[in-house]
Design a protein around this motif. Structure first.
Motif, short mmCIF file in Angstrom:
data_model
loop_
_atom_site.label_atom_id
_atom_site.label_comp_id
_atom_site.label_asym_id
_atom_site.label_seq_id
_atom_site.Cartn_x
_atom_site.Cartn_y
_atom_site.Cartn_z
N VAL A 219 0.87 -1.20 0.00
CA VAL A 219 0.00 0.00 0.00
C VAL A 219 0.89 1.23 0.00
CG1 VAL A 219 -1.69 1.33 1.34
CG2 VAL A 219 -1.94 -1.16 1.15
N SER A 220 1.91 1.18 0.83
CA SER A 220 2.81 2.32 0.96
C SER A 220 3.57 2.59 -0.36
CB SER A 220 3.77 2.01 2.10
OG SER A 220 4.65 3.03 2.28
N GLU A 221 4.01 1.52 -1.01
CA GLU A 221 4.71 1.65 -2.30
C GLU A 221 3.90 2.48 -3.30
OE1 GLU A 221 7.61 0.42 -4.07
OE2 GLU A 221 8.16 0.61 -1.96
N LEU A 222 2.57 2.23 -3.32
CA LEU A 222 1.72 2.92 -4.31
C LEU A 222 1.64 4.43 -4.03
CD1 LEU A 222 -1.18 0.33 -4.72
CD2 LEU A 222 0.94 0.53 -6.02
N ARG A 223 1.96 4.80 -2.81
CA ARG A 223 1.92 6.22 -2.47
C ARG A 223 3.15 6.96 -3.02
NH1 ARG A 223 1.25 5.79 3.76
NH2 ARG A 223 0.81 8.03 3.75
N ALA A 235 -4.46 5.79 4.71
CA ALA A 235 -3.36 4.83 4.92
C ALA A 235 -3.12 4.65 6.43
CB ALA A 235 -2.10 5.31 4.24
N LEU A 236 -3.34 5.73 7.18
CA LEU A 236 -3.19 5.61 8.64
C LEU A 236 -4.23 4.65 9.20
CD1 LEU A 236 -2.08 6.57 11.44
CD2 LEU A 236 -3.84 8.34 11.39
N LEU A 237 -5.46 4.78 8.73
CA LEU A 237 -6.53 3.89 9.23
C LEU A 237 -6.20 2.43 8.91
CD1 LEU A 237 -9.31 3.61 10.60
CD2 LEU A 237 -10.35 3.85 8.34
N VAL A 238 -5.64 2.20 7.72
CA VAL A 238 -5.27 0.82 7.35
C VAL A 238 -4.23 0.29 8.34
CG1 VAL A 238 -4.24 -0.61 5.54
CG2 VAL A 238 -5.81 1.22 4.91
N VAL A 305 2.56 11.42 2.04
CA VAL A 305 2.83 10.28 1.15
C VAL A 305 3.52 9.13 1.87
CG1 VAL A 305 2.80 11.59 -0.99
CG2 VAL A 305 4.94 11.42 0.32
N ALA A 306 3.95 9.37 3.11
CA ALA A 306 4.55 8.27 3.88
C ALA A 306 4.51 8.64 5.36
CB ALA A 306 5.98 8.03 3.45
N ASP A 307 4.53 7.60 6.17
CA ASP A 307 4.42 7.79 7.62
C ASP A 307 5.50 6.92 8.25
OD1 ASP A 307 3.64 7.53 10.30
OD2 ASP A 307 1.51 7.77 9.80
N CYS A 310 5.19 4.48 14.40
CA CYS A 310 4.83 3.09 14.72
C CYS A 310 3.47 2.72 14.15
CB CYS A 310 4.80 2.89 16.22
SG CYS A 310 6.41 3.02 16.89
N THR A 311 2.70 3.74 13.72
CA THR A 311 1.48 3.44 12.98
C THR A 311 1.75 3.67 11.49
OG1 THR A 311 0.78 5.58 13.90
CG2 THR A 311 -0.35 3.64 14.71
N GLY A 312 2.98 3.43 11.10
CA GLY A 312 3.41 3.56 9.72
C GLY A 312 4.58 2.61 9.48
#
Ligand code: BJ8
Length: 423
Positions: A219-223, A235-238, A305-307, A310-312
């Motif tokens: 998911v993160s890659e697509l960002r 993305a945070l909720l995921v 676009v990225a986090d 620890c929730t990332g």
């Protein structure tokens, strides 16, 4: 197990000894804040409905499922930190449940038992426990803290919660200490489950947890795309719900989401209505219930676009080899993967600086938003060090120190607008 009706869920909460009136208020406040932040956004992927539901279920159906799991002989442990390795617990049929509080509502209750000038994450967590609004307080068999920051470790001590000893450095005696803590954890969960870890079971749980992390990374890659198909907020909720759903349910939901996101990329459809500066979110975690800084930042046109929190990325970075033959070999590999986590509780923690700089390059970020929970000294002080490295690299950053309340939303918005102009 089958889905319970609201009336049946009430009975479950009653049996768990919850203060039903207080719990209803907590739920209302969480649902309100979810509706205001997440549900109010346009252009959300349809599959986000599964993650909205997981958040909704965290105090309801998920609790009922775990009670059923215990009835069938399984176990449940409450954890508060991503250093506690899920693989080991899952290998003996014990489900780890994250208990870090992200809601502002319970904090007033924590003030009866804790000082006010400590991190809101600890206050929210303990506030839920003392206000009898945490269904996991009795749905779990056991809770395990860890010696990370002072606020957490002193709270565990005060409330009689056992903790895993985390070293403060990463030299070789520290690695030895960490491995012995991992083994202690193994023996603890084996005792709780009444059975020993087998090679097959541990290999299976390593595979499942690797898959969960790999999906989050995808998911993160697509960002990284010029037109991110999912917002930083979603993305945070995921990420938040990855810890709250069963691994199997999460894997199914994340696969469906990825399919939809790839379709968006093929069609050139962005989750953002406008092209704003790309930023990395860095610092303290944002547990379920807390998404204030993400929401404000994206409402004023920044694109997260990225986090790295620890929730990332800190949660889903790293892979454990799946072809190891012995339990000892696997425990060793688990110890290594978790020891690489770059929490500000470690000193020195220079790998975190390297990780953030790498993320900036990979995600094409224009700047960094440091988010520090109030009184989280580790991340607050480390933000200065990180800032120095960012300045040297010519990357602008802003430090937002905040709690879980809505009071400073406007002030944060004004500061972030100025930051957006600068970018
Ligand atoms: S690995 S960040 S989950 S300890 S509680 S350190 S915010 S003052 S949560 Fe944490 Fe593990 Fe580290 Fe991650 Fe600061 Fe608050 Fe402490 Fe916190």
């Amino acid at each position: 197990m089958e889905r319970l009706s609201p009336k049946q869920l009430k009975r479950v909460w009653d049996d768990l000894g919850l203060d039903l009136a207080a719990h209803e208020k907590l739920m209302e406040s969480m649902e309100r804040s979810h509706a205001r932040t997440f549900l109010a956004c346009d252009r959300r992927p349809e599959s986000m409905g599964m993650f909205d539901a997981a958040l909704h279920d965290a105090h309801g159906q998920r609790v009922a499922d775990l009670i059923e799991h215990r009835r069938k002989g399984g176990g449940v442990i409450g954890t508060f930190c991503i250093y506690v390795p899920d693989e080991i617990a899952l290998a003996v049929g014990i489900v780890p449940v994250p208990l870090c509080g992200g809601s502002n509502w319970p904090i007033k209750h924590a003030d009866r038992v804790l000082p006010r000038d400590i991190c809101p994450l600890v206050r929210s967590t303990m506030g839920m426990a003392v206000s009898e609004t945490c269904p996991y307080k009795r749905a779990k068999n056991y809770a395990l803290g860890e010696t990370t920051c002072d606020a957490k470790k002193k709270a565990w001590d005060l409330f009689g919660i056992d903790s895993m000893e985390l070293p403060q450095r990463k030299d070789s005696p520290d690695r030895e200490l960490w491995l012995s803590e991992i083994r202690k954890f193994q023996h603890g969960v084996e005792e709780l489950a009444g059975r020993q870890i087998t090679e097959d079971a541990l290999r299976r749980s390593i595979r499942i947890c690797n898959r969960r992390r790999a999906l989050l990374r995808e998911v993160s890659e697509l960002r990284k795309k010029p037109e991110p198909p999912i917002t930083g907020l979603d993305a945070l909720l995921v990420s938040q719900t990855a810890l709250a759903m069963s691994p199997e349910s999460f894997i199914g939901a994340a696969e469906a989401l990825l399919e939809e996101l790839r379709e968006r990329i093929r069609n050139g459809y962005s989750a953002y209505p406008e092209v704003g500066p790309r930023v990395i979110f860095a610092g303290s975690p944002a547990p379920m219930g807390h998404a204030k800084v993400h929401a404000v930042a994206e409402s004023i046109g920044l694109r997260i676009v990225a986090d790295e929190s620890c929730t990332g990325a800190r949660y889903y970075r790293g892979h454990i080899p799946e072809d190891l033959l012995t339990v000892n070999g696997m425990l060793d590999a688990i110890a290594d993967r978790y020891f690489e986590i770059d929490c500000a509780c470690f000193s020195p923690n220079s790998e975190r600086v390297d990780n953030v700089l790498r993320m900036i390059a990979e995600y094409g970020a224009d700047g960094v938003v440091h988010n520090v929970l109030q009184y989280c000294h580790g991340y607050d002080i480390e933000a200065r060090r990180l800032d120095g490295a960012l300045r040297d690299a010519g990357i602008p950053s802003i430090l937002i120190v905040s709690d879980y309340s809505a009071e400073d939303e406007q002030r944060i918005g004004i500061r972030l607008e100025a930051f957006r102009e600068l970018l």
